[in-house]
Design a protein around this motif. Sequence first.
Motif, PDB file in Angstrom:
ATOM      1  N   GLU A   6      17.682 -43.421  -8.842  1.00 59.33           N
ATOM      2  CA  GLU A   6      18.705 -42.339  -9.109  1.00 59.33           C
ATOM      3  C   GLU A   6      18.558 -41.739 -10.469  1.00 59.33           C
ATOM      4  O   GLU A   6      18.897 -42.546 -11.374  1.00 59.33           O
ATOM      5  N   LEU A   7      18.479 -40.527 -10.726  1.00 58.14           N
ATOM      6  CA  LEU A   7      18.223 -39.967 -12.019  1.00 58.14           C
ATOM      7  C   LEU A   7      19.258 -38.811 -12.073  1.00 58.14           C
ATOM      8  O   LEU A   7      19.523 -38.088 -10.917  1.00 58.14           O
ATOM      9  N   THR A   8      19.825 -38.457 -13.297  1.00 61.94           N
ATOM     10  CA  THR A   8      20.408 -37.227 -13.390  1.00 61.94           C
ATOM     11  C   THR A   8      19.459 -35.947 -13.154  1.00 61.94           C
ATOM     12  O   THR A   8      18.473 -36.072 -13.303  1.00 61.94           O
ATOM     13  N   ASP A   9      20.275 -34.810 -13.401  1.00 64.25           N
ATOM     14  CA  ASP A   9      19.525 -33.623 -13.092  1.00 64.25           C
ATOM     15  C   ASP A   9      18.417 -33.466 -14.160  1.00 64.25           C
ATOM     16  O   ASP A   9      17.342 -32.905 -13.878  1.00 64.25           O
ATOM     17  N   ASN A  10      18.934 -33.725 -15.299  1.00 65.12           N
ATOM     18  CA  ASN A  10      18.019 -33.418 -16.618  1.00 65.12           C
ATOM     19  C   ASN A  10      16.904 -34.252 -16.321  1.00 65.12           C
ATOM     20  O   ASN A  10      15.602 -33.902 -16.607  1.00 65.12           O
ATOM     21  N   ASP A  34      21.713 -35.567 -24.598  1.00 67.46           N
ATOM     22  CA  ASP A  34      22.518 -36.211 -25.476  1.00 67.46           C
ATOM     23  C   ASP A  34      23.198 -37.282 -24.812  1.00 67.46           C
ATOM     24  O   ASP A  34      24.235 -37.302 -23.906  1.00 67.46           O
ATOM     25  N   GLU A  35      22.608 -38.562 -24.760  1.00 66.24           N
ATOM     26  CA  GLU A  35      23.138 -39.864 -24.241  1.00 66.24           C
ATOM     27  C   GLU A  35      22.757 -40.834 -25.224  1.00 66.24           C
ATOM     28  O   GLU A  35      22.012 -40.820 -26.055  1.00 66.24           O
ATOM     29  N   ALA A  36      23.234 -42.128 -24.835  1.00 62.54           N
ATOM     30  CA  ALA A  36      23.034 -43.199 -25.886  1.00 62.54           C
ATOM     31  C   ALA A  36      21.462 -43.285 -25.649  1.00 62.54           C
ATOM     32  O   ALA A  36      20.895 -43.176 -24.658  1.00 62.54           O
ATOM     33  N   PHE A  37      20.846 -44.080 -26.881  1.00 63.11           N
ATOM     34  CA  PHE A  37      19.350 -44.067 -27.288  1.00 63.11           C
ATOM     35  C   PHE A  37      18.804 -45.158 -25.892  1.00 63.11           C
ATOM     36  O   PHE A  37      17.965 -44.745 -25.184  1.00 63.11           O
ATOM     37  N   GLU A  38      19.529 -46.291 -25.505  1.00 64.62           N
ATOM     38  CA  GLU A  38      18.945 -47.477 -24.995  1.00 64.62           C
ATOM     39  C   GLU A  38      19.114 -46.520 -23.564  1.00 64.62           C
ATOM     40  O   GLU A  38      18.273 -46.751 -22.552  1.00 64.62           O
ATOM     41  N   ASP A  39      19.945 -45.863 -23.064  1.00 58.52           N
ATOM     42  CA  ASP A  39      20.235 -45.024 -21.714  1.00 58.52           C
ATOM     43  C   ASP A  39      19.050 -44.184 -21.623  1.00 58.52           C
ATOM     44  O   ASP A  39      18.455 -44.011 -20.647  1.00 58.52           O
ATOM     45  N   THR A  44      13.946 -42.303 -19.176  1.00 50.09           N
ATOM     46  CA  THR A  44      12.714 -41.893 -19.615  1.00 50.09           C
ATOM     47  C   THR A  44      11.661 -42.868 -18.795  1.00 50.09           C
ATOM     48  O   THR A  44      10.779 -42.669 -18.404  1.00 50.09           O
ATOM     49  N   ALA A  45      12.040 -44.410 -19.047  1.00 52.76           N
ATOM     50  CA  ALA A  45      10.929 -45.176 -18.323  1.00 52.76           C
ATOM     51  C   ALA A  45      11.081 -45.104 -16.962  1.00 52.76           C
ATOM     52  O   ALA A  45      10.155 -45.286 -16.382  1.00 52.76           O
ATOM     53  N   LYS A  46      12.083 -44.972 -16.580  1.00 57.44           N
ATOM     54  CA  LYS A  46      12.237 -44.503 -14.748  1.00 57.44           C
ATOM     55  C   LYS A  46      11.486 -43.362 -14.337  1.00 57.44           C
ATOM     56  O   LYS A  46      10.936 -43.486 -13.523  1.00 57.44           O
ATOM     57  N   VAL A  47      11.398 -42.357 -15.522  1.00 60.46           N
ATOM     58  CA  VAL A  47      10.628 -41.054 -15.179  1.00 60.46           C
ATOM     59  C   VAL A  47       9.004 -41.502 -15.135  1.00 60.46           C
ATOM     60  O   VAL A  47       8.298 -41.035 -14.291  1.00 60.46           O
ATOM     61  N   ILE A  48       8.620 -42.291 -16.314  1.00 58.60           N
ATOM     62  CA  ILE A  48       7.469 -42.696 -16.158  1.00 58.60           C
ATOM     63  C   ILE A  48       7.084 -43.502 -15.072  1.00 58.60           C
ATOM     64  O   ILE A  48       5.932 -43.179 -14.332  1.00 58.60           O
ATOM     65  N   ASP A  50       8.285 -43.343 -12.022  1.00 57.22           N
ATOM     66  CA  ASP A  50       8.178 -42.327 -10.809  1.00 57.22           C
ATOM     67  C   ASP A  50       7.029 -41.663 -10.831  1.00 57.22           C
ATOM     68  O   ASP A  50       6.342 -41.355  -9.866  1.00 57.22           O
ATOM     69  N   LEU A  51       6.634 -41.031 -12.057  1.00 58.66           N
ATOM     70  CA  LEU A  51       5.251 -40.303 -12.085  1.00 58.66           C
ATOM     71  C   LEU A  51       3.904 -41.220 -12.062  1.00 58.66           C
ATOM     72  O   LEU A  51       3.088 -40.576 -11.310  1.00 58.66           O
ATOM     73  N   GLU A  52       4.009 -42.444 -12.445  1.00 61.26           N
ATOM     74  CA  GLU A  52       3.025 -43.069 -12.175  1.00 61.26           C
ATOM     75  C   GLU A  52       2.696 -43.497 -10.601  1.00 61.26           C
ATOM     76  O   GLU A  52       1.776 -43.578 -10.136  1.00 61.26           O
ATOM     77  N   THR A  53       3.750 -43.672 -10.078  1.00 61.65           N
ATOM     78  CA  THR A  53       3.988 -43.976  -8.531  1.00 61.65           C
ATOM     79  C   THR A  53       3.490 -42.931  -7.957  1.00 61.65           C
ATOM     80  O   THR A  53       2.468 -42.966  -6.896  1.00 61.65           O
TER      81      THR A  53
END
Length: 160
Positions: A6-10, A34-39, A44-48, A50-53
């Motif tokens: 589940e990802l935000t629109d950004n 604009d969100e906490a660095f950890e989030d 970003t790791a989730k996007v990575i 997803d792209l790899e999959t």
Amino acid sequence: MATLYELTDNYKKLIEMAEDNDSAAIRDTLDSIDEAFEDKAENTAKVIRDLETQSEAKKTEAKKLKERATTLENQAKQLKKYLIDQLELTGKSKIQGKVLTVSIRNNQQSVYVEDEKQIPRGYFNEQEPKLDKNRLKDDLKKGTEINGVELRRTKGVNIK
């Protein structure tokens, strides 16, 4: 577009931009989130992931399509040979159908090689030498100094 997480629109926009191969826009979008660095790092790791999959799925599909195309090409060749054999058996070289005309033609001459070992070396093309990076790496690890070459350690991201 289905994603693994589940990802935000950004972050969904990042995936779309990746499909469009727009690296500059991806960076700009990441910088603007604009969100906490950890989030941000986790998303970003989730996007990575997803792209790899998606990439692996497309590679698998491409391989299947290539295999299917090869199968179809081979079937077409076999059918052509069958058609030539049947035309020759009936003593016909041309048949005019309602839609198509089928005829046997003589192709240009081509070279058939029975045994390459018997062919003189002068008929072979020389090939450029290919760099053996594994051997280079092994020798560099042993301490051998080789001009123009060095061992480098790069960094990667581990996503678990």
